[in-house]
Design a protein around this motif. Structure first.
Motif, PDB file in Angstrom:
ATOM      1  N   PRO C 207       0.776  -1.142   0.053  1.00  0.00           N
ATOM      2  CA  PRO C 207       0.144  -0.115  -0.024  1.00  0.00           C
ATOM      3  C   PRO C 207       0.863   1.288  -0.009  1.00  0.00           C
ATOM      4  CG  PRO C 207       0.075  -0.709   2.273  1.00  0.00           C
ATOM      5  CD  PRO C 207       0.902  -1.717   1.341  1.00  0.00           C
ATOM      6  N   SER C 208       0.305   2.532  -0.148  1.00  0.00           N
ATOM      7  CA  SER C 208       0.981   3.734   0.343  1.00  0.00           C
ATOM      8  C   SER C 208       0.675   4.153   1.513  1.00  0.00           C
ATOM      9  CB  SER C 208       0.652   4.654  -1.138  1.00  0.00           C
ATOM     10  OG  SER C 208       1.049   6.005  -0.827  1.00  0.00           O
ATOM     11  N   SER C 209       1.531   4.638   2.358  1.00  0.00           N
ATOM     12  CA  SER C 209       1.323   4.998   3.754  1.00  0.00           C
ATOM     13  C   SER C 209       1.817   6.193   4.275  1.00  0.00           C
ATOM     14  CB  SER C 209       1.702   3.733   4.597  1.00  0.00           C
ATOM     15  OG  SER C 209       1.267   2.316   4.121  1.00  0.00           O
ATOM     16  N   ASP C 210       1.228   6.785   5.056  1.00  0.00           N
ATOM     17  CA  ASP C 210       1.848   7.934   5.847  1.00  0.00           C
ATOM     18  C   ASP C 210       2.605   7.147   7.110  1.00  0.00           C
ATOM     19  OD1 ASP C 210       1.094   9.682   4.040  1.00  0.00           O
ATOM     20  OD2 ASP C 210      -0.319  10.807   5.689  1.00  0.00           O
ATOM     21  N   GLY C 211       3.559   7.598   7.306  1.00  0.00           N
ATOM     22  CA  GLY C 211       4.139   7.076   8.925  1.00  0.00           C
ATOM     23  C   GLY C 211       5.765   7.622   9.183  1.00  0.00           C
ATOM     24  N   ALA C 212       5.899   6.990  10.068  1.00  0.00           N
ATOM     25  CA  ALA C 212       7.406   7.487  10.772  1.00  0.00           C
ATOM     26  C   ALA C 212       8.038   6.325  11.823  1.00  0.00           C
ATOM     27  CB  ALA C 212       7.606   8.862  11.243  1.00  0.00           C
ATOM     28  N   CYS C 213       9.321   6.355  11.712  1.00  0.00           N
ATOM     29  CA  CYS C 213       9.715   5.299  12.529  1.00  0.00           C
ATOM     30  C   CYS C 213      11.090   5.798  13.261  1.00  0.00           C
ATOM     31  CB  CYS C 213       9.979   4.068  11.742  1.00  0.00           C
ATOM     32  SG  CYS C 213      10.966   2.596  12.899  1.00  0.00           S
ATOM     33  N   ALA C 214      11.336   5.729  14.445  1.00  0.00           N
ATOM     34  CA  ALA C 214      12.334   6.105  15.193  1.00  0.00           C
ATOM     35  C   ALA C 214      13.003   5.003  16.035  1.00  0.00           C
ATOM     36  CB  ALA C 214      12.133   7.333  16.004  1.00  0.00           C
ATOM     37  N   LEU C 215      14.347   5.271  16.212  1.00  0.00           N
ATOM     38  CA  LEU C 215      15.260   4.444  17.117  1.00  0.00           C
ATOM     39  C   LEU C 215      16.066   5.233  17.856  1.00  0.00           C
ATOM     40  CD1 LEU C 215      16.514   2.068  14.567  1.00  0.00           C
ATOM     41  CD2 LEU C 215      14.431   1.581  15.884  1.00  0.00           C
ATOM     42  N   VAL C 216      16.267   4.935  19.207  1.00  0.00           N
ATOM     43  CA  VAL C 216      17.240   5.626  20.093  1.00  0.00           C
ATOM     44  C   VAL C 216      18.406   4.467  20.162  1.00  0.00           C
ATOM     45  CG1 VAL C 216      18.173   6.495  22.289  1.00  0.00           C
ATOM     46  CG2 VAL C 216      15.833   7.002  21.333  1.00  0.00           C
TER      47      VAL C 216
END
Lengths: 171, 352, 387, 147
Positions: C207-216
């Motif tokens: 699909p085509s999505s909005d989103g974000a992913c983060a790591l520390v």
């Protein structure tokens, strides 16, 4: 837009932002030479001085060797299907109606494929190794574009062995 | 970080319009020369390759993808890309070398800015809701900064003209410079304003081109048997995107990066500063803590030619080559990104 | 030698077609804030920020990290922006890790995103430049012929892709963050979905999505103080090759083979199927599962599809090497973040923090991303133990 | 001219009308603009920021304390655009300015229609000239007029 007043009371949550930038694009030398050839009804590849492979469309260098390509090679209108897909959705700005075949085609004399449309055959008859030829539009319509070739179509030649597709090199 | 040897550096001429040279054709010659100068054949002979470029300069997504073509990346190579000036690509290479994952690296940057209206293109670096829709261009934000300094009495228009006159004069000895020559401060001040208080000559020109650098561990450089300069320190910092919340007359990010990179640990004979506008050189010189004994921008700096996405790496390369040639023993280089010096990088270089 | 580094915080947004409630910065901030919260940290605890995303043209802002500075608490800190096409989510995590592995930083935040609903970038922007010598048939038009060549070589049955598409959506139904929530999806439903680029059907595509992913990511010392279990980075590798060159092997790209070998060597893996407990692999089109099973050495060349059909990669079928337990790219695809989501989900598994899509007792997991014409690769292996 | 010397140049436009969701803070400001009002936000240190930032530039805290402000302010810095570019908001010479709204502490950037450069100076008072139609955009402020 029917009820401006009601709409005007809603808080703004989204906006439309037109971002249109104007450029004057100049094609690279290799592309310009290739498209000038296409404008004159010719497919011109370039041969790598190191590995001797012939590139189409040429990109100015052999990406495998990392060296500039200069030697021009005129390629045949005949090509072999390296692989293909049957596309069921339209190409934006392209009049061709789905379903149609997009094939990776290796022109005789070249060692790499490019994508083009394949037609004048049943989609289910298309196969890897199939021999095809370019059908050029009328010369009066030729421009600096691969669309000068209306499409490729099958020719009455035996299929090429899969292992040989794109592997044949001139000495 | 560990000491990093800068073994070779090459940049193309700064030209207003590279015409029918695409990215690959711009990159290939400088890569070839940088590799030759390091005595190696291709990207296969280094452990890591990293580049810097910006898709929007010429208006095509994935511009860096064709940048891989001239590398000879068959068999595959360890490679990365920053959508930033290539000085930050060098930073990524420094991380890889310091962590022991690479002993050598090829770094390059390229930009073909001529196809677009660069200051307007760069307006889209700004906040997409509040500023970008105004098409607030990169010269205008610099002009606001200059006005604040003039009004504060931090600088005079004569100070700005002096920066330009020196740039043009120094550029005479730089074969890659686009703008060079002898011009007096009075002549410059007699020119009309362009985007007041800036005159046209206060602004860097638009240039097309590329540059490339080969770096290695000191051990590897010795093994190659080539002369080298040592990168002793490098750091970079960014500031708030809200111009109003910044003191535009200062560059605290440069100051912090300079401190961390160790600028003050020795005399600074030469400083190559990425100041796209004349007044910014003065801000940066102060932030870097430079005195009158430092020669600033002996190459002419970017006022003499500005290879977007490569100019930062070029500043570092300019200093490195002066050290390699034996002209100086220690110098510093600076790179910037964004409007009105929002983001800054500082590097300290010494002789081997 | 590189210093030890570990993932100590993971933050994601819910993935969906359009996040209408946030600005671009709001989306990015949400993932970053979730990662900090997960790590029990505040903005002041972060020494540097590394941002990644796919082409700027998707949202129409140039070098948007400049604008994101304030949202990410980065004023006065180092900020770097990575862009390596579709593999960028993975590359960005690897670059962020190198900040710590170099010993130059103690703790960094890395975040990747795409707000694809801001444009219809795939089609709208792809035809812009004049004098393109290529016919543009979209991503599917590029990848479908490669899949057809895989089918020809292996004689794999026609429904392998259908199986993958169904399996990954069933996995996605276990993951509340996944964009597509299709708990009742059937093989027939996938098979009956419209054909797009034969042999790829609509439901066999991402699909085509909005989103974000983060790591520390933090160093060994600070990881020890972390409230939750760290995921130790046991290996990380990147490889690139040109898009097009004569004789290029596109079905089984050398860059993928080399990258996997490199990361396995670092992590001490000799047999990935046996040694790894699960993997999060970038599969935007269904058939890329069997192709990557072979490319990454989980199966012999020509045999990858058999693992898929046997259920070896399925959580529901209790397979021995579950792939994409989170639902994978086939369930959520904010392009710039998709690679980092793979890396993050691998880390969630070895932290034992993957909720309903947890693989019991997972100790070693792999995250994988690829981009361009399957020419840019980024991979890491994370473990519950340091070595 | 030989074929190999041919240079192929063509103008093209790269663009899209992006559909941006604003989030609550930007949305609140744009909603106020549509209603021909100015709203700022208090930073962590109590300073009033216009346009409202979503997060404090120093502490990175989420901000939510909105403040209504008049549509008048003072020029802090300015630059004179003698030759407006095609995309600039005004098609005659104008000034970009950092404008601090009355009651605000952090200035914003917009343009001033002052007629002539000699009319511009730091400290001058200005007032919003609203666009004929306001739709919820930074361009709802057509420009500022000297006041």
């Amino acid at each position: 837009m029917s009820d401006q007043n009601t709409e005007a009371l809603e808080p703004i949550t989204g906006i439309e932002v037109p971002v249109y930038l104007d450029y004057n694009f100049t094609a690279g030398r290799a592309t310009a030479r290739f498209l000038t050839g296409v404008k004159n009804g010719k497919l011109l590849g370039q041969r790598c001085p190191s590995c001797r492979n012939v590139y189409i469309p040429p990109r100015g260098c052999c990406a495998a060797c990392g060296v500039a390509t200069e030697e021009e090679v005129e390629l045949s209108n005949k090509a072999t299907v390296e692989s293909f897909t049957i596309v069921h959705i339209p190409i934006p700005g392209n009049p061709i109606k789905p379903p149609y075949v997009i094939a990776n085609l290796v022109p005789d004399g070249a060692n790499i494929s490019f994508l083009h449309v394949l037609s004048e055959c049943k989609n289910e008859d298309v196969r890897i190794g199939m021999r095809v030829e370019a059908l050029w539009k009328d010369a009066s319509e030729w421009d600096y574009a691969m669309e000068n070739i209306q499409y490729f179509r099958p020719i009455d030649e035996p299929d090429m062995e899969v292992e040989e597709i794109g592997r044949l090199k001139d000495a | 970080m560990r000491d990093i040897a800068i073994v070779s550096f090459v940049q193309s001429d700064c030209v207003r319009d590279a015409g029918a040279q695409n990215e690959v054709e711009l990159i290939m010659p400088v890569l070839r020369k940088a590799l030759d100068a390091a005595g190696i054949q291709s990207a296969q002979d280094v452990d890591f390759t990293c580049s810097g470029s910006c898709d929007y300069l010429q208006g095509a997504a994935f511009a860096f993808v064709s940048g891989v073509d001239p590398l000879g990346a068959v068999p595959p190579i360890k490679e990365s890309h920053v959508e930033m000036d290539a000085a930050w690509a060098l930073y990524e290479a420094v991380l890889k070398i310091t962590m022991g994952q690479a002993e050598s690296a090829l770094v390059y940057g390229f930009g073909k800015s001529s196809p677009g209206e660069l200051p307007i293109v760069l307006s889209q670096q700004l906040d997409p809701y509040y500023m970008a829709p105004l098409w607030l261009d990169s010269i205008s934000t610099a002009a606001l900064q200059a006005r604040t300094m003039l009004d504060n009495g931090d600088i005079t228009e004569k100070d700005m003209a002096e920066v330009v006159a020196r740039s043009r004069k120094n550029a005479k000895s730089n074969p890659h410079a686009q703008l060079k020559g002898d011009v007096s401060v009075d002549e410059l001040l007699a020119e009309p304003t362009y985007l007041s208080p800036l005159r046209k000559h206060d602004c860097c020109p638009v240039s097309d081109g590329a540059c490339a650098m080969v770096v290695a561990t000191v051990e590897k450089a010795k093994e190659w048997g080539k002369p080298y300069a040592v990168l002793k320190g490098i750091d970079h910092r960014i500031e708030s995107h809200n111009f109003g919340a910044r003191d535009l007359t200062q560059s605290p990010s440069t100051q912090a990066a300079a401190k961390s990179a160790g600028v003050a640990n020795g005399p600074v004979e030469v400083a190559e500063i990425y100041a796209p506008f004349s007044h910014q050189e003065i801000i940066l010189k102060r932030a870097l803590g430079l005195g009158d004994d430092t020669v600033v921008n002996p190459s002419g700096g970017v006022l003499a030619g500005n290879l977007m996405m490569a100019s930062g790496l070029s500043r570092i390369g300019e200093v490195a080559m002066r050290i390699i040639r034996g002209d100086i023993k220690r110098g510093i280089a600076h790179a910037t990104s964004g409007h009105a010096l929002q983001q800054n990088l500082v590097a300290v270089l010494e002789e081997a | 030698m590189a210093d030890l580094a570990a993932v100590v915080g993971i933050g994601q947004t819910k993935y969906q077609t359009k996040r209408k409630d946030v600005s671009i910065a709001g989306l990015v901030r949400e993932a970053a804030f979730n990662a900090l919260t997960d790590a029990g940290l505040t903005w002041d605890d972060i020494d540097a920020v590394v941002v990644g995303k796919a082409p700027d043209m998707f949202e129409g802002g140039i070098m948007p990290e400049l604008y994101l500075t304030d949202a990410l608490g980065c004023n006065g800190k180092p900020m770097l922006r990575v862009h390596t096409a579709g593999s960028v989510g993975g590359s960005t995590a690897i670059v962020a890790a190198s900040y710590v592995q170099s010993g130059m930083f103690k703790r960094v935040l890395t975040v990747t995103y795409e707000k694809q609903s801001e444009s219809n970038a795939m089609w709208a922007l792809s035809n812009a430049q004049p004098f393109s010598p290529h016919l543009n048939a979209g991503a599917g038009g590029f990848f479908a012929p490669i899949i057809r060549e895989y089918m020809r070589r292996t004689n794999a049955p026609y429904d392998v892709g259908i199986k993958v598409a169904t399996k990954d959506r069933l996995h996605g139904a276990r993951n509340p963050l996944a964009h597509l929530q299709l708990p009742n999806i059937t093989l027939k439903e996938v098979e009956d979905s419209p054909m797009l680029w034969e042999p790829l059907r609509f439901l066999e595509s991402c699909p085509s999505s909005d989103g974000a992913c983060a790591l520390v990511i933090s160093n060994e010392e600070l990881a020890a103080q972390s409230p939750k279990k760290p995921a130790w980075i046991r290996g990380a590798a990147m490889r690139s090759e040109p898009t097009m060159y004569a004789g290029r092997e596109q079905v089984n790209p050398q860059a993928g083979i080399d990258c996997a070998k490199d990361v396995y060597k670092q992590a001490g893996i000799t047999d990935p199927r046996k040694d790894l407990d699960c993997a999060e692999i970038y599969v935007p089109f269904s058939w890329y599962e069997p192709m990557w099973l072979e490319n990454l050495g989980f199966a012999d060349v020509g045999q990858g599809w058999k693992l898929t059909m046997e259920g070896a990669t399925s959580l529901d079928e209790k397979g021995d090497i579950p792939w994409n337990c989170s639902g994978g790219v086939l369930s959520s695809n904010p392009i710039g973040a998709s690679g980092m989501i793979r890396f993050a989900e691998a880390a969630r598994q070895v932290r034992g923090d993957a909720g309903d899509h947890q693989v019991d007792g997972a100790k070693l997991a792999m995250g994988h991303a690829y981009g361009g014409g399957a020419q840019f690769f980024a991979m890491w292996v994370v473990g519950s133990e340091k070595a | 001219m030989s074929a190999s010397a041919e240079v192929l140049s063509q103008a093209f436009t790269l663009g899209y009308t992006y559909t941006r969701s604003t989030g609550p803070v930007v949305g609140r400001f744009l909603t106020a603009l549509r209603d021909r009002k100015i709203v700022g936000i208090k930073g962590s240190d109590g300073k009033v920021i216009v346009p409202p930032m979503e997060w404090d530039p120093v502490t990175a805290e989420a901000l939510s304390d909105f403040v209504d402000l008049p549509d008048t302010g003072v020029v802090k810095s300015w630059a004179w655009v003698k030759h407006p570019r095609g995309k600039h908001p005004l098609d005659k010479p104008f000034a970009w300015a950092q404008i601090q709204f009355d009651g605000a502490d952090i200035p914003m950037i917009h343009c001033v229609d002052a007629g002539d450069e000699s009319a511009m100076k730091a400290g001058m008072r200005v007032k919003v000239r609203w666009a004929e139609e306001t739709i919820g955009s930074i361009n709802d402020i057509a420009c500022f007029d000297p006041a």
